[in-house]
Design an enzyme around this catalytic site. Structure first.
Site: not given
Ligand code: AMP
Length: 193
Positions: A14, A145
């Site tokens: 992403k 996750r």
């Molecule tokens: P990512 O880098 O998008 O994989 O996000 C890393 C972590 O940030 C996730 O595992 C969540 O703990 C938190 N996170 C990111 N986006 C969200 C969201 N839209 N809602 C809740 N937690 C989020």
């Protein structure tokens, strides 16, 4: 003005493809994961709240996440549009995003979903863990996750499919091939100059 969501399971690419797509469309990328990590690194109150959720592979509570996104989308550079990376991830967040967009007299153009086989993803994430040393890239947290993604975020795909704005991209190939596929979608979205 182009508004795109980049969706898909952890490790699908992403962040990488949101960057390419946003560059092509000439809009900023807004990544909730990056916003949280930057707050954690700076030791802000938001960062202190978010850290334990990130470390456990759980979602940060909706009200915290929604407030952060509301603020970010109200900033000047978001006026021309954006690519949202990692938001919305729950039905509640999707409802809040609809409300924000309604308030701005806008609508969502597309939800682009990166599809990758889960075996490939675990491998990718474990390799990324060695390079980036992210605190949420241990095998146990990676598994959590995925679970959270499947129970909380996968239902959003039906929501956007029902609106006819859902584009699927096979993202199991190498980065350049996937970039080409994402590009094809972007060409359809980019308004003629
Ligand atoms: P990512 O880098 O998008 O994989 O996000 C890393 C972590 O940030 C996730 O595992 C969540 O703990 C938190 N996170 C990111 N986006 C969200 C969201 N839209 N809602 C809740 N937690 C989020």
């Amino acid at each position: 003005m182009t508004t795109v969501l980049l969706m898909g399971p952890p490790g699908a690419g992403k962040g990488t493809h949101a960057g390419h797509l946003a560059g092509h469309l000439g809009v900023p990328v807004i990544s909730t994961g990056d916003l949280f990590r930057s707050n954690v690194a700076r030791g802000t109150e938001l960062g202190r709240t978010a850290q334990r959720y990130l470390d456990a592979g759980e979602y940060v509570p909706d009200e915290v996440t929604n407030d952060m996104v509301r603020d970010r989308l109200a900033q000047d550079d978001a006026r021309s549009g954006w690519v949202l990376d990692g938001y919305p991830r729950t039905l509640e967040q999707a409802a809040v995003l609809d409300e924000i967009l309604r308030g701005q007299g806008r609508a969502l153009d597309a939800a682009l979903v990166l599809l990758v086989d889960s075996e490939v993803l675990v491998d990718r994430l474990l390799r990324r863990a060695e390079i980036e040393h992210r605190s949420d890239d241990t095998e146990e947290v990676i598994r959590r996750r995925f679970e959270v993604y499947h129970t909380q975020t996968a239902p959003l795909l039906n929501l956007y499919a029902g609106r006819g704005i859902h584009y699927e991209v096979d993202a199991s190939a190498d980065i350049d091939t996937v970039r080409g596929r994402v590009w094809q979608v972007a060409v359809e979205l980019k308004p003629a100059a």
